[in-house]
Design a protein around this motif. Structure first.
Motif, PDB file in Angstrom:
ATOM      1  N   ALA A   1      12.038 -15.413   5.051  1.00  0.00           N
ATOM      2  CA  ALA A   1      10.823 -15.914   5.522  1.00  0.00           C
ATOM      3  C   ALA A   1       9.399 -15.221   5.123  1.00  0.00           C
ATOM      4  N   GLU A   2       9.412 -13.783   4.927  1.00  0.00           N
ATOM      5  CA  GLU A   2       8.453 -13.092   4.820  1.00  0.00           C
ATOM      6  C   GLU A   2       8.167 -12.960   3.152  1.00  0.00           C
ATOM      7  N   ARG A   3       8.917 -13.508   2.366  1.00  0.00           N
ATOM      8  CA  ARG A   3       9.035 -13.340   0.894  1.00  0.00           C
ATOM      9  C   ARG A   3       7.476 -14.047   0.435  1.00  0.00           C
ATOM     10  N   SER A   4       6.981 -14.843   0.544  1.00  0.00           N
ATOM     11  CA  SER A   4       5.947 -15.462   0.129  1.00  0.00           C
ATOM     12  C   SER A   4       4.695 -14.643   0.639  1.00  0.00           C
ATOM     13  N   GLN A   5       4.766 -14.324   1.738  1.00  0.00           N
ATOM     14  CA  GLN A   5       3.875 -13.609   2.197  1.00  0.00           C
ATOM     15  C   GLN A   5       3.603 -12.158   1.815  1.00  0.00           C
ATOM     16  N   ARG A   6       4.942 -11.245   1.252  1.00  0.00           N
ATOM     17  CA  ARG A   6       4.678 -10.322   0.775  1.00  0.00           C
ATOM     18  C   ARG A   6       4.512 -10.574  -0.696  1.00  0.00           C
ATOM     19  N   ALA A   7       4.509 -11.643  -1.347  1.00  0.00           N
ATOM     20  CA  ALA A   7       4.197 -11.622  -2.847  1.00  0.00           C
ATOM     21  C   ALA A   7       2.768 -11.668  -2.887  1.00  0.00           C
ATOM     22  N   ALA A   8       1.977 -12.572  -1.821  1.00  0.00           N
ATOM     23  CA  ALA A   8       0.731 -12.369  -1.767  1.00  0.00           C
ATOM     24  C   ALA A   8       0.038 -11.016  -1.720  1.00  0.00           C
ATOM     25  N   VAL A   9       0.803 -10.309  -0.896  1.00  0.00           N
ATOM     26  CA  VAL A   9      -0.211  -8.881  -0.660  1.00  0.00           C
ATOM     27  C   VAL A   9       0.145  -7.949  -1.951  1.00  0.00           C
ATOM     28  N   VAL A  10       1.376  -8.292  -2.666  1.00  0.00           N
ATOM     29  CA  VAL A  10       1.530  -7.423  -3.885  1.00  0.00           C
ATOM     30  C   VAL A  10       0.583  -8.020  -4.981  1.00  0.00           C
ATOM     31  N   ALA A  11       0.406  -9.134  -5.085  1.00  0.00           N
ATOM     32  CA  ALA A  11      -0.636  -9.758  -5.862  1.00  0.00           C
ATOM     33  C   ALA A  11      -1.975  -9.374  -5.688  1.00  0.00           C
TER      34      ALA A  11
ATOM     35  N   CYS B   1      -2.664   2.221 -11.541  1.00  0.00           N
ATOM     36  CA  CYS B   1      -1.991   3.510 -10.750  1.00  0.00           C
ATOM     37  C   CYS B   1      -3.225   4.218 -10.236  1.00  0.00           C
ATOM     38  N   VAL B   2      -3.440   4.221  -8.894  1.00  0.00           N
ATOM     39  CA  VAL B   2      -4.592   4.757  -8.276  1.00  0.00           C
ATOM     40  C   VAL B   2      -4.370   6.408  -8.315  1.00  0.00           C
ATOM     41  N   ALA B   3      -3.431   6.995  -8.555  1.00  0.00           N
ATOM     42  CA  ALA B   3      -2.905   8.297  -8.791  1.00  0.00           C
ATOM     43  C   ALA B   3      -3.328   8.820 -10.065  1.00  0.00           C
ATOM     44  N   ALA B   4      -3.673   8.302 -11.123  1.00  0.00           N
ATOM     45  CA  ALA B   4      -3.780   8.568 -12.528  1.00  0.00           C
ATOM     46  C   ALA B   4      -4.639   9.461 -12.559  1.00  0.00           C
ATOM     47  N   SER B   5      -5.964   9.447 -12.054  1.00  0.00           N
ATOM     48  CA  SER B   5      -7.090  10.257 -12.237  1.00  0.00           C
ATOM     49  C   SER B   5      -6.787  11.442 -11.301  1.00  0.00           C
ATOM     50  N   ARG B   6      -6.110  11.298 -10.330  1.00  0.00           N
ATOM     51  CA  ARG B   6      -6.083  12.826  -9.194  1.00  0.00           C
ATOM     52  C   ARG B   6      -4.860  13.460  -9.416  1.00  0.00           C
ATOM     53  N   VAL B   7      -3.716  13.332  -9.962  1.00  0.00           N
ATOM     54  CA  VAL B   7      -2.480  14.044 -10.138  1.00  0.00           C
ATOM     55  C   VAL B   7      -2.432  14.468 -11.812  1.00  0.00           C
ATOM     56  N   ALA B   8      -2.012  15.449 -11.901  1.00  0.00           N
ATOM     57  CA  ALA B   8      -2.080  16.250 -13.314  1.00  0.00           C
ATOM     58  C   ALA B   8      -1.056  15.431 -14.320  1.00  0.00           C
ATOM     59  N   SER B   9      -0.023  14.884 -13.908  1.00  0.00           N
ATOM     60  CA  SER B   9       0.784  14.314 -15.099  1.00  0.00           C
ATOM     61  C   SER B   9       0.500  12.804 -15.127  1.00  0.00           C
ATOM     62  N   PRO B  10       0.655  12.525 -16.413  1.00  0.00           N
ATOM     63  CA  PRO B  10       0.205  11.118 -16.770  1.00  0.00           C
ATOM     64  C   PRO B  10       1.167  10.039 -16.257  1.00  0.00           C
ATOM     65  N   CYS B  11       0.632   8.740 -16.472  1.00  0.00           N
ATOM     66  CA  CYS B  11       1.528   7.704 -15.756  1.00  0.00           C
ATOM     67  C   CYS B  11       2.750   7.237 -16.575  1.00  0.00           C
ATOM     68  N   ARG B  12       3.729   6.864 -16.129  1.00  0.00           N
ATOM     69  CA  ARG B  12       5.029   6.458 -16.855  1.00  0.00           C
ATOM     70  C   ARG B  12       5.507   5.294 -15.848  1.00  0.00           C
ATOM     71  N   GLY B  13       6.149   4.277 -16.576  1.00  0.00           N
ATOM     72  CA  GLY B  13       6.823   3.369 -15.787  1.00  0.00           C
ATOM     73  C   GLY B  13       6.210   2.134 -15.441  1.00  0.00           C
ATOM     74  N   ARG B  14       6.795   1.511 -14.731  1.00  0.00           N
ATOM     75  CA  ARG B  14       6.344   0.204 -14.361  1.00  0.00           C
ATOM     76  C   ARG B  14       5.224   0.267 -13.112  1.00  0.00           C
ATOM     77  N   LEU B  15       4.392  -0.576 -12.728  1.00  0.00           N
ATOM     78  CA  LEU B  15       3.660  -0.449 -11.555  1.00  0.00           C
ATOM     79  C   LEU B  15       4.227  -1.004 -10.397  1.00  0.00           C
ATOM     80  N   VAL B  16       4.220  -0.239  -9.138  1.00  0.00           N
ATOM     81  CA  VAL B  16       4.945  -0.482  -8.084  1.00  0.00           C
ATOM     82  C   VAL B  16       3.843  -0.714  -6.860  1.00  0.00           C
TER      83      VAL B  16
END
Length: 108
Positions: free
Chosen positions: A22-32, A41-56
């Motif tokens: 029942a929460e699936r559509s509400q969660r999809a709206a939050v993710v979007a 990625c919000v940590a890209a500029s604050r953490v020494a390691s470069p980004c890798r992989g998909r966004l979550v």
């Protein structure tokens, strides 16, 4: 101790609870909303390691501590797979960056 075997199930277990379904559509709206707001990625500029992989979309407050936090855009940030793993491996540093918050810091 000897135990008798369980009887076979007549119906298969549900892959997802009815509440989560029942929460699936509400969660999809939050993710979007979070993906659009953060733009990457919000940590890209604050953490020494470069980004890798998909966004979550990462919940900054744990669902078990703050019920319904997965349905609040203000408690979520966008991270790549590498930085998402980093957050869970470096909890103290993640709290300093603001990508993990304590339950008492969350407004209801």
């Amino acid at each position: 101790m000897k135990r008798s075997p369980l009887p076979p199930r007549r119906t298969p277990l549900a892959r997802q609870s009815s509440r989560r379904r029942a929460e699936r559509s509400q969660r999809a709206a939050v993710v979007a909303e979070v993906l659009d707001r953060d733009g990457g990625c919000v940590a890209a500029s604050r953490v020494a390691s470069p980004c890798r992989g998909r966004l979550v979309v990462h919940e900054t407050a744990q669902r078990s501590v703050v019920p319904g936090s997965h349905l609040r855009a203000d408690l979520a940030v966008t991270l790549c797979d590498r930085h998402h793993d980093w957050v869970h491996a470096n909890i103290a540093e993640a709290r300093e960056l603001g990508v993990l918050v304590d339950s008492w810091a969350v407004q209801p």
